[in-house]
Design an enzyme around this catalytic site. Structure first.
Site, mmCIF file in Angstrom:
data_model
loop_
_atom_site.group_PDB
_atom_site.id
_atom_site.type_symbol
_atom_site.label_atom_id
_atom_site.label_comp_id
_atom_site.label_asym_id
_atom_site.label_seq_id
_atom_site.Cartn_x
_atom_site.Cartn_y
_atom_site.Cartn_z
ATOM 1 N N TYR A 136 12.874 49.165 39.005
ATOM 2 C CA TYR A 136 14.071 49.559 38.254
ATOM 3 C C TYR A 136 13.758 50.855 37.524
ATOM 4 O O TYR A 136 12.702 50.995 36.925
ATOM 5 C CB TYR A 136 14.406 48.454 37.254
ATOM 6 C CG TYR A 136 15.880 48.241 37.032
ATOM 7 C CD1 TYR A 136 16.682 47.753 38.054
ATOM 8 C CD2 TYR A 136 16.463 48.511 35.809
ATOM 9 C CE1 TYR A 136 18.036 47.539 37.842
ATOM 10 C CE2 TYR A 136 17.820 48.289 35.600
ATOM 11 C CZ TYR A 136 18.596 47.803 36.616
ATOM 12 O OH TYR A 136 19.940 47.593 36.411
ATOM 13 N N VAL A 168 28.892 38.531 39.357
ATOM 14 C CA VAL A 168 29.864 39.625 39.231
ATOM 15 C C VAL A 168 31.052 39.347 40.154
ATOM 16 O O VAL A 168 32.214 39.538 39.769
ATOM 17 C CB VAL A 168 29.222 40.991 39.568
ATOM 18 C CG1 VAL A 168 30.289 42.078 39.640
ATOM 19 C CG2 VAL A 168 28.171 41.364 38.530
ATOM 20 N N ARG A 196 27.030 30.847 56.069
ATOM 21 C CA ARG A 196 26.102 29.857 55.530
ATOM 22 C C ARG A 196 26.650 28.474 55.820
ATOM 23 O O ARG A 196 27.850 28.321 56.079
ATOM 24 C CB ARG A 196 25.964 30.050 54.028
ATOM 25 C CG ARG A 196 27.248 29.727 53.290
ATOM 26 C CD ARG A 196 27.126 30.014 51.820
ATOM 27 N NE ARG A 196 27.641 31.341 51.526
ATOM 28 C CZ ARG A 196 27.464 31.982 50.381
ATOM 29 N NH1 ARG A 196 26.725 31.447 49.436
ATOM 30 N NH2 ARG A 196 27.975 33.169 50.169
ATOM 31 N N PHE A 206 28.011 52.222 40.465
ATOM 32 C CA PHE A 206 28.158 51.830 39.059
ATOM 33 C C PHE A 206 26.866 51.213 38.570
ATOM 34 O O PHE A 206 26.270 50.365 39.231
ATOM 35 C CB PHE A 206 29.299 50.821 38.872
ATOM 36 C CG PHE A 206 29.488 50.458 37.419
ATOM 37 C CD1 PHE A 206 30.149 51.319 36.557
ATOM 38 C CD2 PHE A 206 28.955 49.276 36.896
ATOM 39 C CE1 PHE A 206 30.290 51.011 35.208
ATOM 40 C CE2 PHE A 206 29.097 48.963 35.548
ATOM 41 C CZ PHE A 206 29.765 49.835 34.705
#
Lengths: 374, 374
Positions: free
Chosen positions: A95, A197, A219, A311
């Site tokens: 990160y 999200v 799945r 974003f």
């Protein structure tokens, strides 16, 4: 000042956490032990990592010594904090913004005010507070930060929602606002719709009168997953394989072509989002769960006039957004209180951190969001 | 009305061009032969295609019969018209907006006014005019269109510049204006820098005080190409293989990181443009010469905050831009007149159309822009 300050010899202080305290964490660099009257925090049990790497290899639960509260400090007993993908990426070292090592894990959570510095006026013991904007080091039992780092919230909601509101729901809210002006009746399309999200986008879209088309991976039990997402307000839910067709827009029925798309997967799944978008539409990438890049044809740019953006909440919050964040947090928690906003989570005792971590890493099959309970 | 209108039987009229006139071309659908006083155009020699396909297979030079001029019509003797990549794509049938078949090739050019309808007041025989906005069917010796379809220009420039100003230079001008607010001293990066748009971008950027970093493909004589582009005003020119390195930004020297990039190639060459862009930068795709898509990492979107957009002049012009176009044409042709704006072209006699076409198709090695001279 009425207390003794014990400073470890420089060679012993860094980088080992045993000779001081982890940095990226708002304590003094030196160990302060109050001998007489000053307020001290209790010792804090924390998830600490001294080097980057696989989170299950490099994290340990250890006890950190008490910290002195300065006049404006508030000591908070943490109640709950989630394990987010970005927390894992920070520990892995992939990160771009991460605390210096050694560091304590976690980036958001909720706690109860435990004790106060002498100048604190706006908070009282027992208040529920959220670090806002979120900040490093929430995976521990006690945190000391200045009063203005804490946002007081109402106690009328389950603690796991308060613990998780500042990262994923805020991302969903901002992404619906910041890229395209959506009018009532407009439509969005997203992949990774079962992510936290994703679930938030479905509900927040519905509240603002926006339809959603949702893509999930193939799945076992996908019909059940579809039903759950539709209960949240999804208009349509398709597995990736259902969309392996020439003209996905034939599936739109009465829905308008989506003006806005969200991608947290990449690879083929991102291409499916692009296929649904209308002329002049925008796709916002906020994750890359497949670890595959986004591939776009030249004609999508020229003739379909698509825009591709990204974003990142942490960057968005970097620019003087503290007040905006708190307004959004209150809005979202009020929706939770009213029963209009929910998502799947699993509360796990802090002592079982490594089990929760394995679930968050996907080692134990598919699990909902892991939230540590202290 | 003083003339006879001969209408071919319906079965004979379409789709063969021999029983009428190609559509996508502003003549009457029926063949009108003026018997007495009305003004007629001369017969027009034109490049016509009756079906989509490889341009060297489907195009033919044929003579079209005269057309009557209505009161507001202007008959223009064409002087020059280029072969642009988009002309080729229209003939191939891969361009999303194209004239119905049969059709005449070409989309821009310059001509001299030959004769006028009785109500035309703003133009005189001998004036130089450009179809503006550009329109289909410029590869022919005489064109009849209403007066307001023509934009009169000054004759003080070489005709090949007038013939080519409305597509590529306008694209370059708009792309520098419409995506990022460039301040003096800012920098752009582009691939395909030897293309006509590429050469225009270098010069227009320089005129507005913007630096340019230019990427060209590896080729024999690349040092010479670099010198020519630097003469036009390029700050830096690199071959793709020169940029196969970890940190292309180490090449920037005193140049700022580019805020804006242009891509007309795709594939790896597009990735090189992305590598140069600064945090929050934008890449605009306006072509795909490699026929490879654009591939972008997730982190480029999230952490580097890149935006990817597209530009298509034909769409831009679709929205009431006629006046804007003419202002820009005058601006660009004035730069040409002042010697501040140039690009490489090769004038070819119209009768050698198929040689020019082969050069434009790249069948005869690398050639500069082919411009038909009528």
């Amino acid at each position: 000042m009425g207390f003794l300050r014990l400073v470890a010899p420089k060679a012993l202080r860094a980088p080992s956490i045993f000779n001081g305290l982890p940095s990226g964490f708002p304590r003094n660099e030196t160990v302060s032990i109050r001998a007489y009257s000053a307020t001290m925090s209790p010792p804090s049990k924390a998830v600490v990592y001294e080097q980057h790497g696989s989170p299950d290899q490099v994290t340990r639960l250890i006890n950190l010594p008490p910290v002195e509260l300065k006049d404006n400090d508030v000591c908070v007993r943490m109640l709950a904090a989630p394990i987010n993908p970005s927390d894992i990426n920070r520990i892995e070292g992939v990160y771009p913004v991460r605390p210096p090592l050694p560091a304590i894990g976690g980036y958001e959570g909720v706690g109860e005010v435990h004790s106060l510095g002498s100048a604190v006026r706006g908070l009282s013991p027992g208040d529920w507070v959220i670090p806002s904007p979120p900040s490093f080091g929430t995976w521990q039992t006690y945190i000391v930060k200045e009063e203005n780092a804490w946002h007081k919230i109402s106690k009328d909601i389950p603690m796991e929602y308060a613990a998780t509101v500042t990262v994923n729901p805020l991302t969903a809210l901002r992404m619906l606002e910041d890229f395209t002006e959506l009018k009532p009746g407009d439509c969005i399309v997203q992949n990774g719709a079962t992510s936290m999200v994703g679930q938030c986008i479905i509900q927040l879209a519905r509240i603002r009168g926006t339809h959603s088309i949702n893509v999930i991976r193939d799945r076992a039990g996908s019909e059940e997953v579809k039903d759950r997402l539709k209960e949240l307000g999804a208009d349509e839910v398709y597995t990736e394989s259902q969309l392996e067709m020439k003209n996905v827009k034939s599936l739109l029925g009465n829905l308008p072509e989506p003006a806005l798309g969200f991608n947290c997967v990449g690879g083929n799944s991102a291409s499916l989002v692009l296929k649904f978008l209308r002329q002049g539409g925008t796709m916002v990438t906020y994750g890359g769960m497949s670890k595959k890049p986004v591939t776009v044809s030249t004609s999508s740019f020229i003739f379909k006039d698509l825009s591709l953006r990204g974003f990142w909440l942490q960057k968005w919050m970097g620019s003087e957004r503290a007040k905006d964040c708190r307004v959004m947090i209150d809005y979202l928690l009020d929706l939770v209180h009213k029963g209009k906003f929910k998502y799947e989570m699993e509360l796990v005792p802090f002592d079982d951190f490594h089990v929760a971590l394995d679930k968050a890493l996907g080692k134990l099959g598919s699990h909902s969001k892991q939230v540590l309970r202290f």
